[in-house]
Design an enzyme around this catalytic site. Structure first.
Site, PDB file in Angstrom:
ATOM      1  N   HIS A 262       0.876  -0.972   0.018  1.00 30.09           N
ATOM      2  CA  HIS A 262      -0.014  -0.050   0.174  1.00 30.09           C
ATOM      3  C   HIS A 262       0.948   1.325   0.096  1.00 30.09           C
ATOM      4  O   HIS A 262       0.789   2.180  -0.751  1.00 30.09           O
ATOM      5  CB  HIS A 262      -0.752  -0.126   1.264  1.00 30.09           C
ATOM      6  CG  HIS A 262      -1.713   0.894   1.311  1.00 30.09           C
ATOM      7  ND1 HIS A 262      -2.984   0.927   0.887  1.00 30.09           N
ATOM      8  CD2 HIS A 262      -1.659   2.331   1.766  1.00 30.09           C
ATOM      9  CE1 HIS A 262      -3.605   2.203   1.145  1.00 30.09           C
ATOM     10  NE2 HIS A 262      -2.968   2.906   1.592  1.00 30.09           N
ATOM     11  N   GLU A 263       1.743   1.358   1.074  1.00 34.72           N
ATOM     12  CA  GLU A 263       2.716   2.800   1.006  1.00 34.72           C
ATOM     13  C   GLU A 263       3.741   2.766  -0.142  1.00 34.72           C
ATOM     14  O   GLU A 263       4.099   3.854  -0.538  1.00 34.72           O
ATOM     15  CB  GLU A 263       3.307   2.401   2.296  1.00 34.72           C
ATOM     16  CG  GLU A 263       2.614   2.557   3.735  1.00 34.72           C
ATOM     17  CD  GLU A 263       1.391   3.582   3.469  1.00 34.72           C
ATOM     18  OE1 GLU A 263       1.432   4.605   3.106  1.00 34.72           O
ATOM     19  OE2 GLU A 263       0.396   3.178   4.576  1.00 34.72           O
ATOM     20  N   HIS A 266       1.645   4.685  -2.745  1.00 36.67           N
ATOM     21  CA  HIS A 266       1.842   6.121  -2.404  1.00 36.67           C
ATOM     22  C   HIS A 266       2.983   6.744  -2.881  1.00 36.67           C
ATOM     23  O   HIS A 266       3.231   7.709  -3.195  1.00 36.67           O
ATOM     24  CB  HIS A 266       1.661   6.365  -1.096  1.00 36.67           C
ATOM     25  CG  HIS A 266       0.001   6.226  -0.555  1.00 36.67           C
ATOM     26  ND1 HIS A 266      -0.864   6.969  -1.238  1.00 36.67           N
ATOM     27  CD2 HIS A 266      -0.560   5.400   0.403  1.00 36.67           C
ATOM     28  CE1 HIS A 266      -2.137   6.684  -0.551  1.00 36.67           C
ATOM     29  NE2 HIS A 266      -1.803   5.761   0.381  1.00 36.67           N
ATOM     30  N   GLU A 292      -4.941   7.756  -3.346  1.00 33.45           N
ATOM     31  CA  GLU A 292      -5.406   6.429  -2.555  1.00 33.45           C
ATOM     32  C   GLU A 292      -5.394   5.208  -3.677  1.00 33.45           C
ATOM     33  O   GLU A 292      -5.400   4.011  -3.476  1.00 33.45           O
ATOM     34  CB  GLU A 292      -6.704   6.618  -1.887  1.00 33.45           C
ATOM     35  CG  GLU A 292      -7.000   5.546  -1.005  1.00 33.45           C
ATOM     36  CD  GLU A 292      -5.981   5.369   0.184  1.00 33.45           C
ATOM     37  OE1 GLU A 292      -5.138   6.157   0.480  1.00 33.45           O
ATOM     38  OE2 GLU A 292      -6.220   4.264   1.062  1.00 33.45           O
TER      39      GLU A 292
HETATM   40 ZN   LIG Z   1      -3.343   5.076   1.858  1.00 34.01          ZN
END
Ligand SMILES: [Zn+2]
Length: 497
Positions: A262-263, A266, A292
């Site tokens: 997830h990170e 980003h 997101e």
């Molecule tokens: Zn996030």
């Protein structure tokens, strides 16, 4: 031919951005290595720099933006977009008087502290007066910004430019109408066993595995680093310096794996921003929902796909001391996509997740328009959770007190999480069409084409277009719930076969 004044705007924006970047370093340090006793000093440092930043926007950037706006029609198309978007952003930001900015900073610093204690003590009453204070300030903020139909729109627009509650109502009603029956239907099927995933694995082995995953995905350690924090996050200090954190829990390897993916998403976005246009729309992320979408596309569309799980299967099996107890890659894929309502948003699966967002959206909107009193919030929370997911939280700590957002003044933020998943699904469908061998590439551990696709269509576009316009440019349509529903139905057909 770029006009000379745009060059002076570009240089001024980079100077203002230097200050913002320095604040990012301080924030990163606060969440990772700062000794806890330094918090008051750090809050003061950030407060001072925020004030300076606000003044630089007003005194250095705004006059140049106004000057260029006056002659905007004579400028090249890309410069026009930069100038118009920048002027719109600055006009909004500078509507807030410095006194209100300062009052909000103080109130949220205190409220965040009170929230932590209230959650630990499972006592909403300790947090209630702080939330009331924040709501009062948010009222004031919304009035400064101005809005057409309701106060909520003014706050939502800060996170998701151009979005309104009326538009969200339609999107969320559409989602809810399809998700609630789907969740009920899945509950009737034979349930998925994921217990084998929760075996203890030494933390240093998990950490090394996580770094290996990042490397496979294309993480560049010359321009990025990973550390440990209780709440994983990513921060882009500069396109040449992106940082992420992860958490490592001995009996939950997958918590580390999926927070890392997830990170990574980003951070890859921040890494791909245009360094030559820092501080200008062209060099900034589009919106929180598009941000997101970049984390979720790696976490879910890539990371929780069968081809990716097949690629990781051998490495995962080798990590578990007991192996995977005879489970196949398909069993792992099913376990990772199991749907089970939980009261806690951050543990929610891809299907039930949206209902957690809808709950928060409904309640924060009522708090803002005054139809829900702070004192009645815990009960309203529990009732809405039960209505949407059929479960009750054990207490306020895992109910109304679970999220930090309202304590830091982030009202109007939650919807961007759901929008991010929806954009991710729509972008994913387009990427699969544009890159016909994408799934085979994932199964082979090849990610360069997909990274290139994201960079071309999203990262390099910055904030020149709002989310809806960007989506239109990439997929030929504005945001459609149907892409997410098709994606999740296809996945669930395999998970619950
Ligand atoms: Zn996030």
């Amino acid at each position: 031919m770029v006009s000379p004044s745009f060059e002076s705007l570009r240089q001024a924006a980079a100077r203002v951005q230097d200050l913002a970047d320095a604040m990012s370093v301080l924030s990163w340090d606060q969440e990772t290595y700062m000794p806890p006793g330094a918090i008051a000093a750090r809050a003061a440092q950030l407060g001072t720099l925020s004030g300076m930043h606000h003044r630089m926007l007003a005194e250095e950037l705004m006059p140049l933006a106004q000057q260029l706006l006056a002659q905007v029609d004579s400028l090249p198309a890309q410069v026009q977009l930069n100038v118009r978007q920048l002027h719109r952003q600055l006009t909004k930001t500078l509507k807030l008087p410095e006194a209100l900015v300062t009052a909000m900073a103080t109130a949220t610093a205190e409220a965040q502290h009170a929230w932590e204690q209230a959650r630990a003590a499972n006592d909403f009453a300790q947090f209630a007066p702080h939330l009331q204070r924040i709501l009062d300030l948010k009222h004031e903020e919304a009035e400064c910004y101005g809005y057409q139909s309701e106060r909520y729109d003014a706050l939502l627009d800060s996170y998701e430019p151009g979005m309104t509650a009326t538009q969200l109502d339609g999107t969320f009603a559409n989602l809810q109408d399809q998700l609630v029956p789907l969740i009920q239907e899945l509950a009737q099927r034979p349930q998925v066993d994921d217990s084998f995933l929760y075996q203890p694995i030494a933390q240093d082995r998990q950490w090394a595995y996580g770094l290996g995953l990042l490397e496979q995905l294309g993480w560049d350690t010359r321009h990025g680093r990973q550390d440990i924090s209780a709440h994983p996050f990513s921060i882009g200090i500069h396109p040449s310096d992106v940082r992420i954190t992860t958490l490592v829990k001995e009996t939950d390897l997958m918590a580390m794996v999926y927070s890392t993916l997830h990170e990574f998403g980003h951070a890859l976005y921040e890494r791909g921003l245009d360094a030559e246009h820092r501080g200008l729309p062209q060099g900034e992320a589009c919106s929180l929902s598009i941000h997101e979408s970049q984390s979720r596309i790696w976490e879910n569309n890539v990371g929780r796909s069968l081809p990716y799980v097949q690629h990781q299967y051998g490495a995962i099996a080798a990590l578990y001391p007991d192996g995977l107890r005879g489970r196949t890659a398909l069993d792992v894929f099913r376990a990772l996509n199991k749907v089970a309502p939980t009261p806690v948003r951050i543990y929610a699966d891809e299907v039930t997740y949206h209902l957690h967002v809808i709950l928060r959206y409904r309640l924060e909107r009522q708090l803002l328009d005054g139809t829900l009193a702070v004192a009645d919030l815990p009960q309203a929370w529990n009732d809405t959770l039960h209505e949407l997911l059929g479960i009750w939280p054990a207490n306020d700590a895992e109910g109304v007190l679970q999220d930090v957002h309202w304590s830091i003044g982030a009202l109007g933020y939650f919807p961007t999480y759901s929008l991010g998943s929806l954009y991710a699904a729509q972008f994913w469908a387009q990427a699969c069409q544009d890159l016909p061998t994408l799934e085979a590439q994932l199964a082979a551990g090849q990610f360069a084409d997909f990274r290139g696709w994201l960079h071309r269509h999203i990262h390099s576009q910055g904030r020149l277009y709002d989310s809806e316009a960007l989506c239109q440019r990439i997929t030929g349509q504005g945001l459609q719930v149907s892409y997410f529903m098709d994606y999740i139905r296809a996945k669930m057909a395999v998970v619950y076969a």
